[in-house]
Design a protein around this motif. Structure first.
Motif, PDB file in Angstrom:
ATOM      1  N   ILE A 180       0.988  -1.253  -0.593  1.00 42.17           N
ATOM      2  CA  ILE A 180      -0.075  -0.326  -0.149  1.00 42.17           C
ATOM      3  C   ILE A 180       0.728   0.853  -0.044  1.00 42.17           C
ATOM      4  O   ILE A 180       2.292   1.378   0.240  1.00 42.17           O
ATOM      5  CB  ILE A 180      -0.872   0.001   1.073  1.00 42.17           C
ATOM      6  N   ALA A 181       0.304   2.463  -0.459  1.00 43.63           N
ATOM      7  CA  ALA A 181       1.043   3.187  -0.441  1.00 43.63           C
ATOM      8  C   ALA A 181       0.373   4.817   0.009  1.00 43.63           C
ATOM      9  O   ALA A 181      -1.306   4.402  -0.331  1.00 43.63           O
ATOM     10  CB  ALA A 181       1.031   3.971  -1.763  1.00 43.63           C
ATOM     11  N   PHE A 198       4.590   0.285   1.744  1.00 48.46           N
ATOM     12  CA  PHE A 198       4.701  -0.401   2.896  1.00 48.46           C
ATOM     13  C   PHE A 198       4.110  -1.769   1.902  1.00 48.46           C
ATOM     14  O   PHE A 198       3.179  -1.238   1.789  1.00 48.46           O
ATOM     15  CB  PHE A 198       3.872   0.159   4.120  1.00 48.46           C
ATOM     16  N   GLY A 199       4.424  -2.769   2.642  1.00 52.58           N
ATOM     17  CA  GLY A 199       4.247  -4.063   1.952  1.00 52.58           C
ATOM     18  C   GLY A 199       4.642  -5.158   3.047  1.00 52.58           C
ATOM     19  O   GLY A 199       5.239  -4.685   4.447  1.00 52.58           O
ATOM     20  N   GLY A 200       3.941  -6.438   2.976  1.00 51.94           N
ATOM     21  CA  GLY A 200       4.160  -7.225   3.569  1.00 51.94           C
ATOM     22  C   GLY A 200       3.826  -8.861   2.697  1.00 51.94           C
ATOM     23  O   GLY A 200       2.759  -8.739   2.154  1.00 51.94           O
ATOM     24  N   ARG A 201       4.221  -9.794   3.718  1.00 48.55           N
ATOM     25  CA  ARG A 201       3.448 -10.901   3.395  1.00 48.55           C
ATOM     26  C   ARG A 201       1.833 -11.802   4.457  1.00 48.55           C
ATOM     27  O   ARG A 201       1.383 -10.439   4.518  1.00 48.55           O
ATOM     28  CB  ARG A 201       4.460 -12.340   3.658  1.00 48.55           C
ATOM     29  N   GLY A 202       1.289 -12.468   3.884  1.00 48.94           N
ATOM     30  CA  GLY A 202      -0.103 -12.769   4.440  1.00 48.94           C
ATOM     31  C   GLY A 202      -0.843 -13.242   3.022  1.00 48.94           C
ATOM     32  O   GLY A 202      -2.523 -13.818   3.930  1.00 48.94           O
ATOM     33  N   ARG A 220      -5.202  -8.488  -5.341  1.00 50.14           N
ATOM     34  CA  ARG A 220      -5.274  -7.829  -4.906  1.00 50.14           C
ATOM     35  C   ARG A 220      -6.284  -8.853  -3.992  1.00 50.14           C
ATOM     36  O   ARG A 220      -7.404  -9.565  -3.660  1.00 50.14           O
ATOM     37  CB  ARG A 220      -6.140  -7.415  -5.693  1.00 50.14           C
ATOM     38  N   GLU A 221      -5.806  -8.488  -2.668  1.00 52.33           N
ATOM     39  CA  GLU A 221      -6.274  -9.297  -0.775  1.00 52.33           C
ATOM     40  C   GLU A 221      -7.547  -8.216  -0.374  1.00 52.33           C
ATOM     41  O   GLU A 221      -5.857  -7.792   0.478  1.00 52.33           O
ATOM     42  CB  GLU A 221      -5.179 -10.467  -0.420  1.00 52.33           C
ATOM     43  N   PRO A 222      -7.780  -8.415  -0.353  1.00 50.88           N
ATOM     44  CA  PRO A 222      -9.108  -6.452   0.224  1.00 50.88           C
ATOM     45  C   PRO A 222      -8.407  -7.006   1.709  1.00 50.88           C
ATOM     46  O   PRO A 222      -7.829  -6.058   2.956  1.00 50.88           O
ATOM     47  CB  PRO A 222     -10.089  -6.750   0.225  1.00 50.88           C
ATOM     48  N   ARG A 223      -8.404  -7.818   2.581  1.00 49.58           N
ATOM     49  CA  ARG A 223      -8.112  -8.874   4.122  1.00 49.58           C
ATOM     50  C   ARG A 223      -6.264  -7.435   4.247  1.00 49.58           C
ATOM     51  O   ARG A 223      -6.451  -7.675   5.416  1.00 49.58           O
ATOM     52  CB  ARG A 223      -8.011  -9.902   3.918  1.00 49.58           C
ATOM     53  N   VAL A 224      -5.630  -8.226   3.558  1.00 52.38           N
ATOM     54  CA  VAL A 224      -4.566  -8.358   3.917  1.00 52.38           C
ATOM     55  C   VAL A 224      -3.675  -6.240   3.389  1.00 52.38           C
ATOM     56  O   VAL A 224      -3.414  -6.064   4.024  1.00 52.38           O
ATOM     57  CB  VAL A 224      -3.148  -9.013   2.035  1.00 52.38           C
ATOM     58  N   PHE A 225      -4.897  -6.391   2.389  1.00 51.25           N
ATOM     59  CA  PHE A 225      -4.291  -4.064   2.311  1.00 51.25           C
ATOM     60  C   PHE A 225      -5.397  -4.061   3.343  1.00 51.25           C
ATOM     61  O   PHE A 225      -4.344  -3.193   4.137  1.00 51.25           O
ATOM     62  CB  PHE A 225      -4.634  -3.634   1.428  1.00 51.25           C
ATOM     63  N   ALA A 226      -5.679  -4.733   4.497  1.00 48.27           N
ATOM     64  CA  ALA A 226      -6.498  -3.959   6.159  1.00 48.27           C
ATOM     65  C   ALA A 226      -5.454  -4.138   6.664  1.00 48.27           C
ATOM     66  O   ALA A 226      -5.224  -3.080   7.158  1.00 48.27           O
ATOM     67  CB  ALA A 226      -8.315  -4.491   5.489  1.00 48.27           C
ATOM     68  N   GLU A 227      -5.244  -5.205   6.369  1.00 52.29           N
ATOM     69  CA  GLU A 227      -4.192  -5.334   7.984  1.00 52.29           C
ATOM     70  C   GLU A 227      -2.597  -4.517   7.920  1.00 52.29           C
ATOM     71  O   GLU A 227      -2.226  -3.867   8.630  1.00 52.29           O
ATOM     72  CB  GLU A 227      -3.624  -6.926   7.285  1.00 52.29           C
ATOM     73  N   LEU A 228      -2.043  -4.266   6.725  1.00 55.39           N
ATOM     74  CA  LEU A 228      -1.229  -3.748   5.790  1.00 55.39           C
ATOM     75  C   LEU A 228      -1.614  -2.051   6.769  1.00 55.39           C
ATOM     76  O   LEU A 228      -0.849  -1.668   7.280  1.00 55.39           O
ATOM     77  CB  LEU A 228      -0.706  -3.666   4.709  1.00 55.39           C
ATOM     78  N   ARG A 229      -2.638  -1.790   6.222  1.00 53.32           N
ATOM     79  CA  ARG A 229      -2.912  -0.719   7.052  1.00 53.32           C
ATOM     80  C   ARG A 229      -2.847  -0.235   8.542  1.00 53.32           C
ATOM     81  O   ARG A 229      -2.435   0.314   9.210  1.00 53.32           O
ATOM     82  CB  ARG A 229      -4.343   0.096   6.067  1.00 53.32           C
TER      83      ARG A 229
END
Length: 448
Positions: free
Chosen positions: A250-251, A291-295, A310-319
């Motif tokens: 995400i940015a 900012f990024g990550g695995r998951g 695109r994995e909304p769950r992972v984007f939400a967790e990154l935020r």
């Protein structure tokens, strides 16, 4: 399209291969590995006929999607390399990686590639007792081998990265933050200036000794280089060679000066912490947080699909994780989300090599640490192909053959179980502050 690509001027795709072609070297993949290989080959012998085949556009894959860490990180630690190959070989590979960071910066300057280069090093934060123990262990191992990794006190770590709950951390100078798509695009143009032919929209459907086949023609060459990293399983015969694992990012929008006064990153240090589920970030040249990550899950059969970016769950967790690190973000929205596959060998060991009997060469398995490692791979492949007896061709990753991944469904079960273990280990450590025993099991499952 990644955020990094989206902010660059749109260019029309290069021409696709139309009919057959002859070359001295055919490279499959116009990411960093393929482009660095072509670049150094063209420098070594301007008379070489070099063809690069790309399924999409140059830098489309991980090269244009990554976190922008041009670092000396290698998938295996120096301690693991010592156990595998001996101390001298481990230190030689580490020294080569450290010098490679500067080599990337040198070429960017020499070729006029403005990739937002800033060599501020890397800070890895310790935010729990278990993470602090891992930080101390890493520094102790580094000291054993004489490496540039220092332990930071809580105050020293916070002075560099103004995150919350910081107990300490580590710092190494051997990393530069970059805009990865700018590097990929500039490198492709540098190759073309030296006579390299790059064909886009030309997916290779079969790779064999002496040829690379596409739907619109075949390139014949005595040397064929596989530089496909996370997309390798799409090639017939290579489905179990590399596992494509997804990393998402995400940015934010550009952030104001008052935010950076508290958040730090004044030298654009790249940053992470010691959790098991990897995260990574940088302050961009235009003052965003990237900012990024695995998951994201591994997909059955090593399947790759644009929908998996695109994995909304992972984007939400990154935020959520970014807000936990930097509460001053408040409700600042996410400006961009993206992702893509990276390549993981079964033994977590990157490799590079050339089979002289077949003329087939390869490099990959970077496990997300490829921005600098691809440059080392490209220089090494150029030396192997031109038969230059350099020190690079004697490094321990040259000629290494990783075992194949398990067949399905074992691969799907094992990789996704490991991902779940990482998440649960982090949760357990956050509650207790003590190292989770399941982390050791996870390490064995991943082959790290």
């Amino acid at each position: 399209m990644s955020f990094w690509m989206s902010v660059l001027p749109e260019l029309p795709p290069r021409a696709a291969l139309d009919g057959g072609a002859e070359a001295d070297v055919c490279i499959v993949g116009a990411g960093y590995t393929g482009l660095w290989t072509a670049y150094y080959l063209a420098l070594a012998d301007p008379a070489l006929r070099i063809v690069v085949l790309e399924a999409e556009t140059a830098g489309f894959g991980a090269s244009g999607r990554n976190g922008g860490w041009c670092s000396a990180l290698f998938p295996k630690s120096v301690g693991a390399l010592d156990r595998m190959f001996g101390r001298d070989a481990a230190l030689a590979l580490n020294a080569a990686m450290e010098s490679t960071v500067d080599e990337v910066g040198r070429v960017a300057t020499a070729e006029g590639i403005d990739c937002d280069w800033a060599k501020g090093g890397t800070v890895v934060l310790a935010r729990t007792g278990a993470q602090l123990a891992r930080a101390r262990a890493d520094v102790a191992e580094a000291a054993e081998f004489g490496l540039d990794l220092v332990l930071l006190s809580a105050a020293e770590a916070r002075a560099r990265v103004g995150a919350t709950e910081v107990l300490g951390g580590t710092y190494t100078p051997h990393c530069a933050a970059i805009q990865p798509a700018k590097l990929a695009r500039g490198l492709a143009e540098a190759c073309e200036r030296r006579g390299v032919r790059i064909y886009e929209r030309s997916p290779v459907t079969r790779l064999a000794a002496g040829r690379a086949e596409t739907p619109s023609g075949t390139v014949r060459a005595p040397i064929v280089v596989r530089a496909t990293e996370g997309f390798t399983p799409r090639l017939p015969g290579f489905r179990r060679s590399i596992a494509p694992l997804y990393s998402l990012m995400i940015a934010t929008e550009p952030l104001p000066a008052e935010f950076w006064a508290a958040a730090g990153l004044a030298r654009r240090e790249t940053f992470a912490d010691f959790r098991h589920m990897i995260i990574y970030g940088q302050r961009t040249a235009d003052d965003r947080l990237a900012f990024g990550g695995r998951g994201a899950p591994y997909h059955y059969g090593s399947t790759i699909d644009p929908a998996f970016d695109r994995e909304p769950r992972v984007f939400a967790e990154l935020r959520r994780a970014l807000g936990e690190l930097f509460p001053a973000l408040g409700d600042v929205p996410v400006a961009a989300t993206w992702g893509g596959p990276l390549g993981v060998a079964r033994d977590w060991m990157a490799s590079v090599g050339l089979d002289p009997a077949t003329g087939l060469a390869w490099a990959g398995g970077y496990v997300g640490d490829g921005v600098a490692t691809t440059n080392l791979a490209g220089r090494t492949l150029a030396d192997l192909i031109t038969r230059t007896g350099s020190d690079l061709v004697r490094l321990p990753w040259v000629g290494h053959r990783s075992p194949r991944w398990e067949p399905e469904p074992l691969r799907w079960l094992g990789v996704n179980a490991s991902l779940r273990l990482m998440g649960s280990a982090d949760s357990a450590e956050a509650r207790s502050g003590r190292t989770a025993r399941r982390a050791a099991l996870m390490s064995r499952m991943l082959g790290g």
